[in-house]
Write a protein that holds these residues in place. Structure first.
Motif, PDB file in Angstrom:
ATOM      1  N   TRP A 111       0.842  -1.198   0.000  1.00 29.26           N
ATOM      2  CA  TRP A 111       0.000   0.000   0.000  1.00 29.26           C
ATOM      3  C   TRP A 111       0.878   1.249   0.000  1.00 29.26           C
ATOM      4  CZ3 TRP A 111      -3.667   1.819   4.492  1.00 29.26           C
ATOM      5  CH2 TRP A 111      -4.486   2.853   4.018  1.00 29.26           C
ATOM      6  N   GLY A 112       0.708   2.064  -1.047  1.00 24.30           N
ATOM      7  CA  GLY A 112       1.499   3.276  -1.243  1.00 24.30           C
ATOM      8  C   GLY A 112       2.159   3.196  -2.613  1.00 24.30           C
ATOM      9  N   LEU A 113       1.547   3.825  -3.618  1.00 21.49           N
ATOM     10  CA  LEU A 113       1.969   3.602  -5.003  1.00 21.49           C
ATOM     11  C   LEU A 113       3.289   4.291  -5.335  1.00 21.49           C
ATOM     12  CD1 LEU A 113      -0.314   3.352  -8.038  1.00 21.49           C
ATOM     13  CD2 LEU A 113       1.739   4.751  -8.226  1.00 21.49           C
ATOM     14  N   ILE A 114       4.190   3.533  -5.973  1.00 22.65           N
ATOM     15  CA  ILE A 114       5.448   4.067  -6.497  1.00 22.65           C
ATOM     16  C   ILE A 114       5.398   3.937  -8.021  1.00 22.65           C
ATOM     17  CG2 ILE A 114       7.954   3.850  -6.525  1.00 22.65           C
ATOM     18  CD1 ILE A 114       6.845   4.729  -3.841  1.00 22.65           C
ATOM     19  N   PRO A 115       5.444   5.035  -8.758  1.00 25.57           N
ATOM     20  CA  PRO A 115       5.361   4.951 -10.221  1.00 25.57           C
ATOM     21  C   PRO A 115       6.512   4.141 -10.817  1.00 25.57           C
ATOM     22  CG  PRO A 115       5.109   7.218  -9.444  1.00 25.57           C
ATOM     23  CD  PRO A 115       5.571   6.418  -8.279  1.00 25.57           C
ATOM     24  N   SER A 116       6.217   3.489 -11.918  1.00 22.36           N
ATOM     25  CA  SER A 116       7.231   2.653 -12.580  1.00 22.36           C
ATOM     26  C   SER A 116       8.389   3.496 -13.100  1.00 22.36           C
ATOM     27  CB  SER A 116       6.605   1.858 -13.721  1.00 22.36           C
ATOM     28  OG  SER A 116       5.992   2.741 -14.650  1.00 22.36           O
ATOM     29  N   TRP A 117       8.141   4.785 -13.382  1.00 19.74           N
ATOM     30  CA  TRP A 117       9.200   5.632 -13.908  1.00 19.74           C
ATOM     31  C   TRP A 117      10.083   6.245 -12.813  1.00 19.74           C
ATOM     32  CZ3 TRP A 117       7.711  10.008 -11.527  1.00 19.74           C
ATOM     33  CH2 TRP A 117       6.334  10.259 -11.393  1.00 19.74           C
ATOM     34  N   SER A 118       9.789   5.908 -11.550  1.00 19.08           N
ATOM     35  CA  SER A 118      10.623   6.406 -10.456  1.00 19.08           C
ATOM     36  C   SER A 118      12.024   5.812 -10.561  1.00 19.08           C
ATOM     37  CB  SER A 118      10.000   6.033  -9.113  1.00 19.08           C
ATOM     38  OG  SER A 118      10.782   6.496  -8.043  1.00 19.08           O
ATOM     39  N   LYS A 119      13.051   6.603 -10.254  1.00 16.64           N
ATOM     40  CA  LYS A 119      14.435   6.184 -10.445  1.00 16.64           C
ATOM     41  C   LYS A 119      15.117   5.744  -9.148  1.00 16.64           C
ATOM     42  CE  LYS A 119      15.166   9.129 -14.478  1.00 16.64           C
ATOM     43  NZ  LYS A 119      15.987  10.196 -15.099  1.00 16.64           N
ATOM     44  N   ARG A 120      14.340   5.583  -8.087  1.00 17.21           N
ATOM     45  CA  ARG A 120      14.957   5.134  -6.851  1.00 17.21           C
ATOM     46  C   ARG A 120      14.079   4.073  -6.187  1.00 17.21           C
ATOM     47  NH1 ARG A 120      14.076   9.921  -2.368  1.00 17.21           N
ATOM     48  NH2 ARG A 120      11.806  10.071  -2.540  1.00 17.21           N
ATOM     49  N   ALA A 121      14.679   3.303  -5.328  1.00 23.22           N
ATOM     50  CA  ALA A 121      13.951   2.243  -4.632  1.00 23.22           C
ATOM     51  C   ALA A 121      12.888   2.862  -3.724  1.00 23.22           C
ATOM     52  CB  ALA A 121      14.927   1.402  -3.817  1.00 23.22           C
ATOM     53  N   LEU A 191      -5.613   2.072  -8.064  1.00 23.03           N
ATOM     54  CA  LEU A 191      -4.661   2.029  -9.173  1.00 23.03           C
ATOM     55  C   LEU A 191      -3.421   1.285  -8.693  1.00 23.03           C
ATOM     56  CD1 LEU A 191      -4.850   5.750 -10.369  1.00 23.03           C
ATOM     57  CD2 LEU A 191      -6.035   3.799 -11.396  1.00 23.03           C
ATOM     58  N   TRP A 192      -2.730   0.627  -9.615  1.00 19.99           N
ATOM     59  CA  TRP A 192      -1.531  -0.103  -9.247  1.00 19.99           C
ATOM     60  C   TRP A 192      -0.390   0.222 -10.212  1.00 19.99           C
ATOM     61  CZ3 TRP A 192       0.810  -3.399 -12.728  1.00 19.99           C
ATOM     62  CH2 TRP A 192       0.046  -3.815 -13.819  1.00 19.99           C
ATOM     63  N   ASP A 193       0.814  -0.139  -9.821  1.00 20.68           N
ATOM     64  CA  ASP A 193       1.977  -0.015 -10.703  1.00 20.68           C
ATOM     65  C   ASP A 193       3.053  -0.953 -10.191  1.00 20.68           C
ATOM     66  OD1 ASP A 193       3.552   0.782 -12.793  1.00 20.68           O
ATOM     67  OD2 ASP A 193       3.364   2.922 -12.392  1.00 20.68           O
ATOM     68  N   CYS A 194       4.060  -1.174 -11.009  1.00 24.12           N
ATOM     69  CA  CYS A 194       5.167  -2.052 -10.664  1.00 24.12           C
ATOM     70  C   CYS A 194       6.472  -1.354 -11.004  1.00 24.12           C
ATOM     71  CB  CYS A 194       5.055  -3.372 -11.416  1.00 24.12           C
ATOM     72  SG  CYS A 194       6.395  -4.533 -11.060  1.00 24.12           S
ATOM     73  N   ILE A 195       7.320  -1.184 -10.028  1.00 26.19           N
ATOM     74  CA  ILE A 195       8.620  -0.553 -10.238  1.00 26.19           C
ATOM     75  C   ILE A 195       9.705  -1.620 -10.212  1.00 26.19           C
ATOM     76  CG2 ILE A 195       8.757  -0.015  -7.761  1.00 26.19           C
ATOM     77  CD1 ILE A 195      10.583   2.297  -8.447  1.00 26.19           C
ATOM     78  N   ARG A 196      10.667  -1.493 -11.099  1.00 27.55           N
ATOM     79  CA  ARG A 196      11.787  -2.432 -11.160  1.00 27.55           C
ATOM     80  C   ARG A 196      13.088  -1.652 -11.065  1.00 27.55           C
ATOM     81  NH1 ARG A 196       9.137  -5.828 -16.210  1.00 27.55           N
ATOM     82  NH2 ARG A 196       7.620  -6.967 -14.945  1.00 27.55           N
ATOM     83  N   TRP A 197      14.031  -2.147 -10.311  1.00 34.33           N
ATOM     84  CA  TRP A 197      15.314  -1.463 -10.152  1.00 34.33           C
ATOM     85  C   TRP A 197      16.390  -2.492  -9.831  1.00 34.33           C
ATOM     86  CZ3 TRP A 197      11.897  -2.141  -6.289  1.00 34.33           C
ATOM     87  CH2 TRP A 197      12.391  -2.517  -5.032  1.00 34.33           C
ATOM     88  N   GLU A 198      17.611  -2.034  -9.876  1.00 35.63           N
ATOM     89  CA  GLU A 198      18.744  -2.911  -9.582  1.00 35.63           C
ATOM     90  C   GLU A 198      19.302  -2.576  -8.217  1.00 35.63           C
ATOM     91  OE1 GLU A 198      23.061  -3.029 -11.386  1.00 35.63           O
ATOM     92  OE2 GLU A 198      21.687  -4.083 -12.761  1.00 35.63           O
ATOM     93  N   ASP A 199      19.408  -3.588  -7.395  1.00 32.50           N
ATOM     94  CA  ASP A 199      19.936  -3.410  -6.049  1.00 32.50           C
ATOM     95  C   ASP A 199      21.426  -3.104  -6.135  1.00 32.50           C
ATOM     96  OD1 ASP A 199      20.850  -3.699  -3.382  1.00 32.50           O
ATOM     97  OD2 ASP A 199      19.109  -4.968  -2.946  1.00 32.50           O
ATOM     98  N   ASN A 200      21.836  -1.965  -5.562  1.00 35.43           N
ATOM     99  CA  ASN A 200      23.235  -1.544  -5.633  1.00 35.43           C
ATOM    100  C   ASN A 200      24.166  -2.480  -4.873  1.00 35.43           C
ATOM    101  OD1 ASN A 200      22.549   0.713  -7.164  1.00 35.43           O
ATOM    102  ND2 ASN A 200      22.227   1.979  -5.316  1.00 35.43           N
ATOM    103  N   GLU A 201      23.675  -3.118  -3.825  1.00 31.98           N
ATOM    104  CA  GLU A 201      24.524  -3.988  -3.019  1.00 31.98           C
ATOM    105  C   GLU A 201      24.667  -5.373  -3.646  1.00 31.98           C
ATOM    106  OE1 GLU A 201      23.069  -4.079   0.934  1.00 31.98           O
ATOM    107  OE2 GLU A 201      23.412  -1.925   1.307  1.00 31.98           O
TER     108      GLU A 201
END
Length: 421
Positions: A111-121, A191-201
Motif C-alpha cells: 500500500w502506497g503507489l510508487i510509479p514505474s518511472w521512479s528512479k529510486r527504490a 490504481l496499481w503499478d510495478c517498479i523495477r530497479w537494480e539493487d546496488n549492493e
C-alpha cells in the motif's frame, strides 16, 4: 481520506466470497508464506494487501513465477468457468481481443503507489504520500496518475476502514470504524503499478508491486466524520466490471462516472483509541465502544475513587478529588452530613461550694410510648475513693464535707445528705 483499514481475511476466504458473488478468481496467493498478504485489523501504509485486477496484455509479468499460488489452480479455473462465471461470460467486456475470457486474479501488493518511472527504490516516506488518489485529479490529462488510470486499474479488498473525528475545541481525535451494514466486503477503487530497479549492493534486479486507494466526496452518512471517503463498488456491479475492463484504455466520462460516493447503507461507530498506533493489532478494534462508557461509566467512577482514597489513606485521611488538607484541618467531604454531638453541662462543683442541682426538664408534649424505668437499687451509703456513684452522671466525685457532731470527732456525712439540700 483513507489512512487505515481492516483486512483480516486470508486469500482463500476472499476467493470463496468473490466466487459466491459471481466474481471469478483464476489466481490467488497462498494464505501463508512468501508472497502472501498481511492480515490485520489495523492495516497501515506500507503493509502488503490484497488487490483484485484483470490480467493485462502489456507484458507486466513477474520476474519470477508469482509466489504463493494456491494449489490446484486448474480446479480453480474450472470453477471460474462454471457456476461462478455463468452471469459474466456473456458480457462483451469480459472477453479479450481473441475472444477468450479475461482472467482475473487476487494479488499481493504494497500500500502506497510508487510509479514505474521512479528512479529510486521505494521507501516509507514516498509510500505515505501516495496511499490515496483524489478522484478529481483523474479528470485532468497527464499528472502523476496519467499512465496508471488508462490500464492499471484495480480493486482493493477490505472489510472496513477507519476515520478520525475531530470535535471542535478538543485536541483528541475519536477513531470511528466504517463498514457495510450488510456485512459484505468493501471493494475500493484503486490504481496499481510495478517498479523495477537494480539493487546496488547485490546487483540483482528487484521489483515492487504497489497500489493506491481512490477517494471521493463523502456521502451524507459520513459527512460528519470527514469530507472524503474511499470509492466503494458493489460486488459484481456494472461500475465494478467497467472499472476493471482491460479493453478500456482511454479515459472517458464512463470511467470517471464510476468514481462517486457510495449509495448503500453503512454502519459507523467509535472504536478503541489504540487503533491509532501503527503496529497494534487486535480484533477488538472493530468492536463499537460508546464514549459514555469510556468517560462517565460506573467502572471509571470507582476507579477514580480508588485512586483518591488510596492517596488519602497514606496521609491518614481522605483526600479525594478536592486535594489533600493539612494535618488537623481535615474536613468531612461535602456529601457527608455533619452529625451534632450532644454534650452534658459541666456540673462539677467548685471548691468549697455544694454541688449543683440538676434541673428537671419539662416533659415532652407527646408522651413517649416507653415507660420510665425506675431502678430498684437504693443509693449506697458509702463511697470509695477514686470512684463515682452509679446514680449520678457527673464527671468527678462530689466533694466530701466534714462537720463536727456535738464538738466531738469529725464524721463523714452520708452522700444522701447532699441531695437533701
Amino acid at each position: 481520506m483513507c489512512g487505515r483499514y481492516a483486512m483480516a481475511l486470508r486469500p482463500s476466504q476472499v476467493r470463496r466470497l468473490f466466487q459466491a458473488d459471481n466474481m471469478p478468481v483464476d489466481e490467488a496467493p497462498a494464505d501463508e508464506g512468501d508472497g502472501s498478504p498481511r492480515s490485520s485489523y489495523n492495516f497501515a501504509p506500507g503493509y502488503y494487501g490484497t488487490i483484485y485486477r484483470a490480467e493485462d496484455s502489456y507484458g507486466y509479468h513477474s520476474l519470477h513465477s508469482f509466489a504463493g499460488l494456491v494449489e490446484g489452480e486448474a480446479d480453480a479455473n474450472a470453477q471460474g468457468k462454471g457456476a461462478g462465471h455463468s452471469a459474466v461470460d456473456e458480457d462483451t467486456h469480459k472477453e479479450g481481443k481473441d475472444g477468450k475470457r479475461v482472467r482475473y486474479k487476487l494479488q499481493t501488493m504494497k500500500w502506497g503507489l510508487i510509479p514505474s518511472w521512479s528512479k529510486r527504490a521505494p521507501d516509507y516516506g514516498t509510500l505515505l504520500k501516495t496511499i490515496n488518489c483524489r478522484d478529481d485529479s483523474l479528470s485532468h490529462p497527464g499528472g502523476l496518475w496519467g499512465s496508471m488510470k488508462l490500464r492499471k486499474r484495480c480493486v482493493v479488498v477490505a472489510e472496513g476502514f477507519y476515520e478520525w473525528l475531530h470535535p471542535p475545541g478538543k485536541k483528541d481525535k475519536i477513531p470511528h470504524y466504517v463498514k457495510r451494514k450488510d456485512g459484505k466486503l468493501m471493494l475500493f477503487a484503486g490504481l496499481w503499478d510495478c517498479i523495477r530497479w537494480e539493487d546496488n549492493e547485490t546487483q540483482e534486479a528487484r521489483e515492487e508491486w504497489t497500489y493506491t486507494i481512490i477517494t471521493t466526496s463523502s456521502n451524507e452518512q459520513l459527512r460528519f466524520l470527514h469530507d472524503r471517503m474511499p470509492v466503494i463498488f458493489e460486488p459484481g456491479s456494472e461500475e465494478f466490471w467497467r472499472w476493471l475492463d482491460p479493453q478500456r484504455r482511454e479515459w472517458s466520462g464512463e470511467l470517471q462516472g464510476c468514481l462517486r460516493p457510495f449509495e448503500g447503507e453503512l454502519e459507523v461507530y467509535p472504536v478503541a483509541r489504540e487503533v491509532g498506533k501503527v503496529g497494534k493489532d487486535d480484533p477488538s478494534f472493530v468492536i463499537p465502544i460508546q464514549e459514555k462508557e469510556s468517560k462517565g461509566s460506573i467502572k471509571n467512577f470507582f476507579a477514580k475513587a480508588g485512586k483518591g482514597g488510596g492517596k488519602g489513606h497514606e496521609k491518614g485521611g481522605m483526600a479525594g478529588d478536592q486535594g489533600e488538607e493539612a494535618e488537623g484541618e481535615r474536613k468531612p467531604p461535602p456529601s457527608s452530613p455533619v452529625k451534632a454531638v450532644k454534650r452534658e453541662a459541666d456540673t462539677t462543683p467548685l471548691k468549697g461550694e455544694p454541688p449543683f442541682k440538676k434541673t428537671e426538664t419539662a416533659p415532652s408534649p407527646s408522651p413517649s410510648p416507653i415507660k420510665e424505668y425506675t431502678s430498684p437499687i437504693k443509693p449506697t451509703t458509702t463511697t470509695t475513693k477514686g470512684k463515682i456513684s452509679a446514680m449520678k452522671n457527673v464527671s468527678k466525685s462530689p466533694v466530701k464535707s466534714k462537720v463536727k457532731a456535738g464538738g466531738g470527732a469529725e464524721q463523714s456525712l452520708k452522700i444522701t445528705h447532699f441531695f437533701g439540700k
